[in-house]
Design an enzyme around this catalytic site. Structure first.
Site, PDB file in Angstrom:
ATOM      1  N   TYR A 197      12.275   2.718  -1.216  1.00 30.18           N
ATOM      2  CA  TYR A 197      10.950   1.361  -0.908  1.00 30.18           C
ATOM      3  C   TYR A 197      10.271   1.525  -1.750  1.00 30.18           C
ATOM      4  O   TYR A 197      10.235   0.563  -2.675  1.00 30.18           O
ATOM      5  CB  TYR A 197      11.011   1.035   0.315  1.00 30.18           C
ATOM      6  CG  TYR A 197       9.808  -0.085   0.024  1.00 30.18           C
ATOM      7  CD1 TYR A 197      10.534  -1.389  -0.367  1.00 30.18           C
ATOM      8  CD2 TYR A 197       8.675   0.132   0.741  1.00 30.18           C
ATOM      9  CE1 TYR A 197       9.243  -2.463  -0.131  1.00 30.18           C
ATOM     10  CE2 TYR A 197       7.846  -0.879   1.021  1.00 30.18           C
ATOM     11  CZ  TYR A 197       7.886  -2.090   0.668  1.00 30.18           C
ATOM     12  OH  TYR A 197       6.747  -3.210   0.914  1.00 30.18           O
ATOM     13  N   ASP A 232       0.947  -0.947   0.270  1.00 29.10           N
ATOM     14  CA  ASP A 232       0.170  -0.189   0.167  1.00 29.10           C
ATOM     15  C   ASP A 232       1.106   0.915  -0.163  1.00 29.10           C
ATOM     16  O   ASP A 232       0.666   2.396  -0.560  1.00 29.10           O
ATOM     17  CB  ASP A 232      -0.866  -0.049   0.735  1.00 29.10           C
ATOM     18  CG  ASP A 232      -0.301  -0.333   2.392  1.00 29.10           C
ATOM     19  OD1 ASP A 232       1.272  -0.127   2.617  1.00 29.10           O
ATOM     20  OD2 ASP A 232      -1.349  -0.220   3.205  1.00 29.10           O
ATOM     21  N   GLU A 233       2.165   0.746   0.431  1.00 32.32           N
ATOM     22  CA  GLU A 233       2.938   2.201   0.563  1.00 32.32           C
ATOM     23  C   GLU A 233       3.283   2.777  -1.036  1.00 32.32           C
ATOM     24  O   GLU A 233       3.806   3.979  -1.355  1.00 32.32           O
ATOM     25  CB  GLU A 233       4.188   1.777   0.963  1.00 32.32           C
ATOM     26  CG  GLU A 233       4.076   1.415   2.514  1.00 32.32           C
ATOM     27  CD  GLU A 233       5.379   1.330   2.951  1.00 32.32           C
ATOM     28  OE1 GLU A 233       6.317   1.742   2.965  1.00 32.32           O
ATOM     29  OE2 GLU A 233       6.204   0.783   4.549  1.00 32.32           O
ATOM     30  N   LYS A 259       9.039  -0.510  -5.132  1.00 34.27           N
ATOM     31  CA  LYS A 259       7.818  -1.537  -5.457  1.00 34.27           C
ATOM     32  C   LYS A 259       6.811  -1.194  -6.408  1.00 34.27           C
ATOM     33  O   LYS A 259       6.258  -0.883  -7.124  1.00 34.27           O
ATOM     34  CB  LYS A 259       7.053  -1.266  -4.031  1.00 34.27           C
ATOM     35  CG  LYS A 259       7.731  -2.189  -2.907  1.00 34.27           C
ATOM     36  CD  LYS A 259       8.005  -3.242  -3.283  1.00 34.27           C
ATOM     37  CE  LYS A 259       6.725  -4.072  -4.052  1.00 34.27           C
ATOM     38  NZ  LYS A 259       7.355  -5.418  -3.979  1.00 34.27           N
TER      39      LYS A 259
HETATM   40  P1  NAD Z   1      11.486 -10.163   3.876  1.00 36.50           P
HETATM   41  O1  NAD Z   1      12.575  -8.958   3.499  1.00 36.50           O
HETATM   42  O2  NAD Z   1      10.869 -10.980   4.902  1.00 36.50           O
HETATM   43  O3  NAD Z   1      11.490 -11.111   2.554  1.00 36.50           O
HETATM   44  C1  NAD Z   1      11.941 -11.305   1.481  1.00 36.50           C
HETATM   45  C2  NAD Z   1      12.650 -12.188   1.041  1.00 36.50           C
HETATM   46  O4  NAD Z   1      13.518 -12.206  -0.421  1.00 36.50           O
HETATM   47  C3  NAD Z   1      13.819 -12.859   1.831  1.00 36.50           C
HETATM   48  O5  NAD Z   1      13.320 -14.185   1.955  1.00 36.50           O
HETATM   49  C4  NAD Z   1      15.013 -12.790   0.890  1.00 36.50           C
HETATM   50  O6  NAD Z   1      16.273 -13.845   0.682  1.00 36.50           O
HETATM   51  C5  NAD Z   1      14.292 -12.612  -0.684  1.00 36.50           C
HETATM   52  N1  NAD Z   1      15.310 -12.164  -1.628  1.00 36.50           N
HETATM   53  C6  NAD Z   1      15.607 -10.429  -1.378  1.00 36.50           C
HETATM   54  N2  NAD Z   1      16.098 -10.482  -2.404  1.00 36.50           N
HETATM   55  C7  NAD Z   1      16.435 -11.339  -3.241  1.00 36.50           C
HETATM   56  C8  NAD Z   1      16.772 -11.505  -4.831  1.00 36.50           C
HETATM   57  N3  NAD Z   1      17.837 -10.264  -5.044  1.00 36.50           N
HETATM   58  N4  NAD Z   1      16.557 -12.991  -5.076  1.00 36.50           N
HETATM   59  C9  NAD Z   1      16.367 -13.474  -4.385  1.00 36.50           C
HETATM   60  N5  NAD Z   1      15.349 -13.703  -3.269  1.00 36.50           N
HETATM   61  C10 NAD Z   1      15.641 -12.345  -1.898  1.00 36.50           C
HETATM   62  O7  NAD Z   1       9.908  -9.357   3.313  1.00 36.50           O
HETATM   63  P2  NAD Z   1       8.328  -9.294   3.270  1.00 36.50           P
HETATM   64  O8  NAD Z   1       7.873  -8.752   4.015  1.00 36.50           O
HETATM   65  O9  NAD Z   1       8.065 -11.207   3.615  1.00 36.50           O
HETATM   66  O10 NAD Z   1       7.401  -9.154   1.669  1.00 36.50           O
HETATM   67  C11 NAD Z   1       7.685  -9.424   1.041  1.00 36.50           C
HETATM   68  C12 NAD Z   1       6.615  -8.766  -0.588  1.00 36.50           C
HETATM   69  O11 NAD Z   1       5.663  -8.424  -0.039  1.00 36.50           O
HETATM   70  C13 NAD Z   1       7.651  -7.137  -0.594  1.00 36.50           C
HETATM   71  O12 NAD Z   1       7.886  -8.010  -2.167  1.00 36.50           O
HETATM   72  C14 NAD Z   1       7.083  -6.495  -0.101  1.00 36.50           C
HETATM   73  O13 NAD Z   1       7.590  -5.425  -0.607  1.00 36.50           O
HETATM   74  C15 NAD Z   1       5.686  -6.992   0.414  1.00 36.50           C
HETATM   75  N6  NAD Z   1       4.835  -6.287   1.144  1.00 36.50           N
HETATM   76  C16 NAD Z   1       5.248  -6.497   2.499  1.00 36.50           C
HETATM   77  C17 NAD Z   1       4.312  -5.931   3.324  1.00 36.50           C
HETATM   78  C18 NAD Z   1       4.652  -6.271   5.191  1.00 36.50           C
HETATM   79  O14 NAD Z   1       3.991  -6.125   6.212  1.00 36.50           O
HETATM   80  N7  NAD Z   1       5.820  -6.933   5.740  1.00 36.50           N
HETATM   81  C19 NAD Z   1       3.193  -5.902   3.519  1.00 36.50           C
HETATM   82  C20 NAD Z   1       2.798  -5.161   1.604  1.00 36.50           C
HETATM   83  C21 NAD Z   1       3.406  -5.658   1.022  1.00 36.50           C
HETATM   84  O1  DAU Z   2       2.663  -0.991   4.042  1.00 37.07           O
HETATM   85  C1  DAU Z   2       2.997  -2.137   3.649  1.00 37.07           C
HETATM   86  C2  DAU Z   2       4.903  -2.406   4.258  1.00 37.07           C
HETATM   87  O2  DAU Z   2       4.682  -1.864   5.819  1.00 37.07           O
HETATM   88  C3  DAU Z   2       5.482  -3.062   3.577  1.00 37.07           C
HETATM   89  O3  DAU Z   2       5.445  -2.465   1.755  1.00 37.07           O
HETATM   90  C4  DAU Z   2       6.928  -2.808   3.871  1.00 37.07           C
HETATM   91  O4  DAU Z   2       7.440  -3.769   3.796  1.00 37.07           O
HETATM   92  C5  DAU Z   2       6.668  -3.491   5.572  1.00 37.07           C
HETATM   93  O5  DAU Z   2       7.953  -3.230   6.100  1.00 37.07           O
HETATM   94  C6  DAU Z   2       6.125  -1.827   6.349  1.00 37.07           C
HETATM   95  O6  DAU Z   2       6.283  -0.785   6.482  1.00 37.07           O
HETATM   96  P1  DAU Z   2       6.425   0.313   7.437  1.00 37.07           P
HETATM   97  O7  DAU Z   2       8.361   0.903   7.114  1.00 37.07           O
HETATM   98  O8  DAU Z   2       5.359   0.769   7.948  1.00 37.07           O
HETATM   99  O9  DAU Z   2       7.162  -0.839   8.693  1.00 37.07           O
HETATM  100  P2  DAU Z   2       7.604  -0.569   9.893  1.00 37.07           P
HETATM  101  O10 DAU Z   2       7.252  -1.700  11.074  1.00 37.07           O
HETATM  102  O11 DAU Z   2       9.419  -0.671   9.615  1.00 37.07           O
HETATM  103  O12 DAU Z   2       7.097   0.960  10.817  1.00 37.07           O
HETATM  104  C7  DAU Z   2       5.865   1.097  11.459  1.00 37.07           C
HETATM  105  C8  DAU Z   2       5.576   1.961  11.968  1.00 37.07           C
HETATM  106  O13 DAU Z   2       6.620   1.622  12.852  1.00 37.07           O
HETATM  107  C9  DAU Z   2       5.736   3.441  11.304  1.00 37.07           C
HETATM  108  O14 DAU Z   2       5.436   3.745  11.235  1.00 37.07           O
HETATM  109  C10 DAU Z   2       7.715   3.072  11.202  1.00 37.07           C
HETATM  110  C11 DAU Z   2       7.879   3.059  13.017  1.00 37.07           C
HETATM  111  N1  DAU Z   2       8.882   2.579  13.823  1.00 37.07           N
HETATM  112  C12 DAU Z   2       9.180   1.249  12.974  1.00 37.07           C
HETATM  113  C13 DAU Z   2      10.774   1.138  13.665  1.00 37.07           C
HETATM  114  C14 DAU Z   2      11.042  -0.185  13.037  1.00 37.07           C
HETATM  115  C15 DAU Z   2       9.431   2.733  14.734  1.00 37.07           C
HETATM  116  O15 DAU Z   2       8.443   4.229  15.720  1.00 37.07           O
HETATM  117  N2  DAU Z   2      10.124   2.326  15.132  1.00 37.07           N
HETATM  118  C16 DAU Z   2      10.705   0.940  15.134  1.00 37.07           C
HETATM  119  O16 DAU Z   2      11.572   1.303  15.079  1.00 37.07           O
END
Ligand code: NAD
Ligand code: DAU
Length: 349
Positions: free
Chosen positions: A156, A132-133, A160
């Site tokens: 980031y 959603d970012e 995306k």
């Molecule tokens: P993550 O960082 O936990 O995992 C990413 C994985 O991708 C890891 O296993 C890493 O080894 C692998 N990877 C990284 N670079 C690579 C490369 N060049 N080749 C092959 N593998 C590689 O990420 P996540 O939080 O599980 O997110 C997964 C997907 O979902 C991402 O595309 C992210 O943008 C999207 N997403 C995440 C969130 C969230 O809240 N975490 C929300 C919405 C969308």
């Molecule tokens: O919205 C989806 C996204 O959510 C995904 O696409 C990203 O991969 C995932 O990392 C996440 O991004 P955020 O930046 O929202 O997540 P994060 O956990 O890093 O931070 C959540 C909120 O907390 C944000 O407002 C920043 C704040 N934060 C984060 C950290 C790590 C703090 O206040 N302190 C911290 O140390």
């Protein structure tokens, strides 16, 4: 037997998706391609590593020759693409790494699929998992819908957004059959402790300060990761071709309120006196370009595919905390080594 390539399956969300697909679809062979960066961990999918319909492939999506060979060898029917650099704070320090994996790596996969499928797209599907970012930030009101214009603010989210545009462009220009989803913040087991919830759980366990950025009034919409995996399964199988779906938890929390709730549950679980963990809260310097508020309107996926979150935030958070408390060895393993120097750089002013 259908062959499905899942990228990033050793990461947080990917591991839940791989597990679900391997267990639920014995008629598929699941290939999990992951470079095992700092965020990838084979422990996350240990329970299914010996299943007969599962193969792990270590490799980098930015390696053009390797990826072309992989597609030529296996002739995949579908791709579920999750591999990415995923942490906003790291993207501020090293934006190029995000362009390389998230933009260039996605391009390499798109090209490989296009070449392998050669315009014969019957039964094929390229599913790109996004965030959603890409929509930027909301003010106090409103929700992100599928038609909200892209307006990314961090390296980031810009990477995306760029990858999303290329996926759509391959659909329009070459007819590549794609689906795309933009999801809100996930939480749950196997979440790497650089992100808010697992970082704070780990710090509470270890009696370390809880570094809240800025005034803590930033708002995120939280979704339990297994509910995201269910949505991904549904969209992969039933989503409309060349279409986008937003996925979210209908669950907005200001960071500071979430952190206080986490502290309360942790005090109970750890048998600590009420209010103990809240004393660890420390306001620190803000994230540059910090988006104020994300909130998803998930009406479309709900109406078209019947998806909705299955757990409340309190239930999901409790499951998550229980998992971390039962898996301290996993936590200790991922926070040893390089994690300490990352933490030092990120949180020492
Ligand atoms: P993550 O960082 O936990 O995992 C990413 C994985 O991708 C890891 O296993 C890493 O080894 C692998 N990877 C990284 N670079 C690579 C490369 N060049 N080749 C092959 N593998 C590689 O990420 P996540 O939080 O599980 O997110 C997964 C997907 O979902 C991402 O595309 C992210 O943008 C999207 N997403 C995440 C969130 C969230 O809240 N975490 C929300 C919405 C969308
Ligand atoms: O919205 C989806 C996204 O959510 C995904 O696409 C990203 O991969 C995932 O990392 C996440 O991004 P955020 O930046 O929202 O997540 P994060 O956990 O890093 O931070 C959540 C909120 O907390 C944000 O407002 C920043 C704040 N934060 C984060 C950290 C790590 C703090 O206040 N302190 C911290 O140390």
């Amino acid at each position: 037997m259908k062959k499905i390539l899942i990228t990033g399956g050793a990461g947080f969300i990917g591991s839940h998706v791989v597990r679900r697909f391997v267990k639920r679809y014995p008629q598929y062979h699941i290939f999990n391609l992951d470079a095992l960066t700092y965020a990838g961990n084979l422990e996350n999918i240990k329970d299914i590593e010996n299943e007969s319909n599962y193969t792990f492939v270590k490799g980098d999506i930015t390696d053009e020759v390797f990826i072309a060979d992989l597609f030529a060898t296996h002739d995949f029917d579908g791709v579920v693409h999750l591999a990415a650099e995923s942490h906003v704070d790291r993207s501020i320090v090293d934006p190029l790494a995000f362009v390389k994996t998230n933009v260039f790596g996605t391009m390499i996969l798109l090209n490989a699929a296009k070449k392998q499928w050669q315009g014969n797209f019957e039964g094929k599907r390229f599913y790109h998992i996004s965030t959603d970012e890409v929509y930027g930030t909301l003010g106090a009101e409103g929700l992100f819908t599928e038609t909200t214009p892209y307006d990314p603010n961090s390296p980031y989210s810009a990477s995306k957004a760029s990858s999303d545009h290329f996926v759509r462009a391959y659909g329009e220009t070459y007819g590549l059959p794609y689906v795309l989803t933009n999801c809100s913040n996930n939480y749950g087991p196997f979440h790497f402790p650089e992100k808010l919830i697992p970082l704070f759980i780990n710090n509470i366990i270890n009696n370390k300060p809880l570094p809240v950025y800025g005034d803590g009034k930033y708002t995120r919409d939280w979704l339990f990761v297994e509910d995201h995996a269910v949505a991904i399964d549904l969209v992969f199988h039933e989503g409309k071709n060349h279409d986008t779906y937003n996925i979210g938890g209908f669950n907005e929390w200001q960071n500071i309120d979430l952190v206080k709730l986490l502290c309360q549950i942790m005090d109970t679980k750890l048998g600590r006196e009420k209010g103990t963990s809240e004393q660890l809260i420390t306001y620190v310097k803000d994230r540059p370009g910090h988006d104020l508020r994300y909130a998803i309107d998930a009406t479309k996926i709900n109406k078209e595919l019947g998806w909705q979150p299955s757990v409340t935030f309190e239930q999901g958070l409790e499951k998550t905390i229980d998992w971390y408390l039962a898996n301290t060895a996993w936590l200790e393993n991922v926070t040893s080594g390089a994690y300490a120097s990352y933490y030092e750089k990120q949180y020492t002013n």
